[in-house]
Design a protein around this motif. Structure first.
Motif, PDB file in Angstrom:
ATOM      1  N   ILE A 195       9.205   7.151   4.905  1.00  0.00           N
ATOM      2  CA  ILE A 195       8.178   6.781   3.932  1.00  0.00           C
ATOM      3  C   ILE A 195       7.245   7.960   3.759  1.00  0.00           C
ATOM      4  CG2 ILE A 195       6.306   5.196   3.367  1.00  0.00           C
ATOM      5  CD1 ILE A 195       7.610   3.095   5.087  1.00  0.00           C
ATOM      6  N   MET A 196       7.299   8.580   2.604  1.00  0.00           N
ATOM      7  CA  MET A 196       6.425   9.707   2.261  1.00  0.00           C
ATOM      8  C   MET A 196       6.433  10.785   3.341  1.00  0.00           C
ATOM      9  SD  MET A 196       3.214   7.657   0.530  1.00  0.00           S
ATOM     10  CE  MET A 196       3.246   6.354   1.769  1.00  0.00           C
TER      11      MET A 196
ATOM     12  N   PRO B 156      -2.198  -3.266   6.771  1.00  0.00           N
ATOM     13  CA  PRO B 156      -1.077  -3.359   7.703  1.00  0.00           C
ATOM     14  C   PRO B 156       0.130  -2.572   7.182  1.00  0.00           C
ATOM     15  CG  PRO B 156      -2.043  -5.517   7.319  1.00  0.00           C
ATOM     16  CD  PRO B 156      -2.665  -4.594   6.328  1.00  0.00           C
ATOM     17  N   GLU B 157       0.839  -1.932   8.093  1.00  0.00           N
ATOM     18  CA  GLU B 157       2.051  -1.170   7.789  1.00  0.00           C
ATOM     19  C   GLU B 157       1.773   0.089   6.984  1.00  0.00           C
ATOM     20  OE1 GLU B 157       5.531  -3.468   6.650  1.00  0.00           O
ATOM     21  OE2 GLU B 157       4.503  -5.321   7.169  1.00  0.00           O
ATOM     22  N   GLN B 158       0.527   0.466   6.854  1.00  0.00           N
ATOM     23  CA  GLN B 158       0.187   1.693   6.123  1.00  0.00           C
ATOM     24  C   GLN B 158       0.652   2.915   6.902  1.00  0.00           C
ATOM     25  OE1 GLN B 158      -3.941   1.886   4.988  1.00  0.00           O
ATOM     26  NE2 GLN B 158      -3.905   4.111   4.740  1.00  0.00           N
ATOM     27  N   VAL B 159       1.301   3.853   6.215  1.00  0.00           N
ATOM     28  CA  VAL B 159       1.899   5.020   6.863  1.00  0.00           C
ATOM     29  C   VAL B 159       1.111   6.293   6.609  1.00  0.00           C
ATOM     30  CG1 VAL B 159       3.982   6.482   6.923  1.00  0.00           C
ATOM     31  CG2 VAL B 159       4.198   4.000   6.868  1.00  0.00           C
TER      32      VAL B 159
ATOM     33  N   ILE C 182       0.823  -1.199   0.000  1.00  0.00           N
ATOM     34  CA  ILE C 182       0.000   0.000   0.000  1.00  0.00           C
ATOM     35  C   ILE C 182       0.862   1.256   0.000  1.00  0.00           C
ATOM     36  CG2 ILE C 182      -0.178  -0.083   2.514  1.00  0.00           C
ATOM     37  CD1 ILE C 182      -2.796   1.296   0.009  1.00  0.00           C
ATOM     38  N   ASN C 183       1.991   1.239   0.697  1.00  0.00           N
ATOM     39  CA  ASN C 183       2.855   2.411   0.739  1.00  0.00           C
ATOM     40  C   ASN C 183       3.505   2.681  -0.611  1.00  0.00           C
ATOM     41  OD1 ASN C 183       2.408   2.987   3.503  1.00  0.00           O
ATOM     42  ND2 ASN C 183       3.905   1.434   4.095  1.00  0.00           N
ATOM     43  N   THR C 184       3.859   1.620  -1.331  1.00  0.00           N
ATOM     44  CA  THR C 184       4.443   1.796  -2.668  1.00  0.00           C
ATOM     45  C   THR C 184       3.424   2.401  -3.625  1.00  0.00           C
ATOM     46  OG1 THR C 184       5.910  -0.099  -2.309  1.00  0.00           O
ATOM     47  CG2 THR C 184       5.576   0.617  -4.582  1.00  0.00           C
ATOM     48  N   GLU C 185       2.185   1.953  -3.535  1.00  0.00           N
ATOM     49  CA  GLU C 185       1.149   2.501  -4.403  1.00  0.00           C
ATOM     50  C   GLU C 185       0.855   3.959  -4.056  1.00  0.00           C
ATOM     51  OE1 GLU C 185      -2.175  -0.112  -4.077  1.00  0.00           O
ATOM     52  OE2 GLU C 185      -1.365  -1.554  -5.517  1.00  0.00           O
TER      53      GLU C 185
ATOM     54  N   ILE D 150      10.261   6.525  10.436  1.00  0.00           N
ATOM     55  CA  ILE D 150       9.834   5.447  11.324  1.00  0.00           C
ATOM     56  C   ILE D 150      11.046   4.662  11.806  1.00  0.00           C
ATOM     57  CG2 ILE D 150       7.598   5.251  10.188  1.00  0.00           C
ATOM     58  CD1 ILE D 150       8.643   2.795   8.699  1.00  0.00           C
ATOM     59  N   ASP D 151      10.845   3.938  12.927  1.00  0.00           N
ATOM     60  CA  ASP D 151      11.924   3.098  13.444  1.00  0.00           C
ATOM     61  C   ASP D 151      11.795   1.687  12.869  1.00  0.00           C
ATOM     62  OD1 ASP D 151       9.865   1.857  14.818  1.00  0.00           O
ATOM     63  OD2 ASP D 151      10.396   2.713  16.771  1.00  0.00           O
ATOM     64  N   ALA D 152      12.606   0.762  13.395  1.00  0.00           N
ATOM     65  CA  ALA D 152      12.620  -0.599  12.857  1.00  0.00           C
ATOM     66  C   ALA D 152      11.301  -1.325  13.091  1.00  0.00           C
ATOM     67  CB  ALA D 152      13.770  -1.387  13.487  1.00  0.00           C
ATOM     68  N   ASP D 153      10.520  -0.893  14.074  1.00  0.00           N
ATOM     69  CA  ASP D 153       9.230  -1.512  14.358  1.00  0.00           C
ATOM     70  C   ASP D 153       8.079  -0.860  13.609  1.00  0.00           C
ATOM     71  OD1 ASP D 153      10.361  -3.342  16.189  1.00  0.00           O
ATOM     72  OD2 ASP D 153      10.333  -1.806  17.762  1.00  0.00           O
ATOM     73  N   GLY D 154       8.362   0.189  12.845  1.00  0.00           N
ATOM     74  CA  GLY D 154       7.320   0.881  12.101  1.00  0.00           C
ATOM     75  C   GLY D 154       6.662   2.006  12.868  1.00  0.00           C
TER      76      GLY D 154
END
Length: 324
Positions: A179-180, A226-229, A39-42, A184-188
């Motif tokens: 990301i955009m 999930p993992e959406q920023v 989703i983040n790439t899109e 973020i850290d290693a845990d997101g």
């Protein structure tokens, strides 16, 4: 037990693989687009365009404006959010404490205290934020703690255009992933946000960026994946339909005006008539402007062919209702 191939051939059995119908590729599904991207790439490629087109619809589409108004009315309402304190002492409500807390809350909610710009009350800020979240997919609020402030706590509404969508960086030794515009850290978990000085664009090359720690930012959006920023405009799935319907309505109105005008053309059946000139006198010059109840006389050699587009059609209402 697996049946040997020679037995299957002898018995005329076919070896078939179980598959999901929706995953098959054939002539009926070849145009069905699918993507393996996250989703983040899109959103990296599409978020800015989605947000700006959503803003255009919010300005120019009655359907989009109505949708946003319904969101504001049903989520925040005309009076905003109220506080009901339930402080208790020895199991009994502390009326004095509750009254003091609720009075302080009501005072802080005034524009002079809750808004760092001293323009909006808390109710007005809430309506602005929820409208921005529905329109842009996300809202951005900065927590301010000015020294010369009665309560030492205020809010600043920020345009999400400040968040640098085009700023992206992979994690490396000593550097966190971005990301955009969100670091973020290693845990997101968000560590901070890279914001431009103004909301005129999010190009990190042309604009100086400022890092704001995550503790000072309320980044409000609905997480769909999930993992959406970053957030997605709520109207994204219907934007094409709403825009097409807006164009259809405009074309229908123009066609209806043309149909109501009942225009026509002057023709010469034999092709030898004297050329006409504009005007309306009593000598047989045809009328080029019409008014209700007006009748004119055509000169010799001319005929009139009416142009009647017969619009709007009967299916207009059902078509618009179907696509709302």
């Amino acid at each position: 037990m697996r049946i040997p191939a020679w037995i299957s051939r002898l018995l005329g059995l076919r070896s078939e693989k179980r598959r999901f119908d929706a995953a098959q590729y054939n002539r009926l599904t070849h145009s069905w687009q699918s993507s393996e991207r996250s989703i983040n790439t899109e959103l990296r490629a599409d978020l800015d365009a989605l947000r700006r087109r959503s803003r255009d619809l919010a300005k120019n589409s009655p359907l989009a404006k109505k949708f946003l108004q319904m969101v504001v009315t049903n989520v925040v309402g005309p009076c905003g959010f109220a506080l009901q304190s339930r402080a208790a002492e020895n199991g009994r409500p502390d009326k004095l404490a509750n009254a003091a807390i609720e009075s302080a809350w009501a005072d802080w909610s005034k524009p002079a205290h809750c808004d760092i710009a001293r323009r909006l009350s808390l109710a007005a800020m809430s309506r602005t934020v929820i409208r921005a979240i529905a329109r842009d997919g996300e809202g951005l609020v900065r927590i301010r703690r000015p020294e010369k402030h009665k309560y030492g706590y205020a809010l600043q509404l920020l345009d999400v255009e400040r968040l640098a969508t085009t700023l992206n960086r992979e994690a490396s030794e000593g550097k966190n992933q971005i990301i955009m515009g969100v670091e973020i850290d290693a845990d997101g978990a968000p560590l901070g946000y890279w914001l431009t000085a103004n909301a005129l664009g999010s190009d990190p090359i042309a604009k100086k960026l400022t890092f704001i720690p995550a503790e000072e930012i309320l980044h409000l959006f609905i997480t769909d994946d999930p993992e959406q920023v970053r957030g997605i405009p709520w109207m994204h799935a219907s934007m094409l339909t709403v825009n097409d319907l807006k164009g259809y309505n405009h074309a229908a109105i123009v066609a209806a005006r043309i149909g109501a005008s009942k225009m026509g053309f002057f023709t010469s059946p034999d092709g030898n008539a004297v050329p006409l000139s504009d005007g309306a006198d009593g000598a047989g010059v045809p009328f080029t402007n019409a008014e209700p109840g007006q009748f004119g006389m055509l000169p010799a050699g001319y005929d009139f062919k009416a142009f009647d587009p017969d619009y709007p059609q009967a299916n207009y209402a059902s078509f618009v209702k179907e696509h709302k």
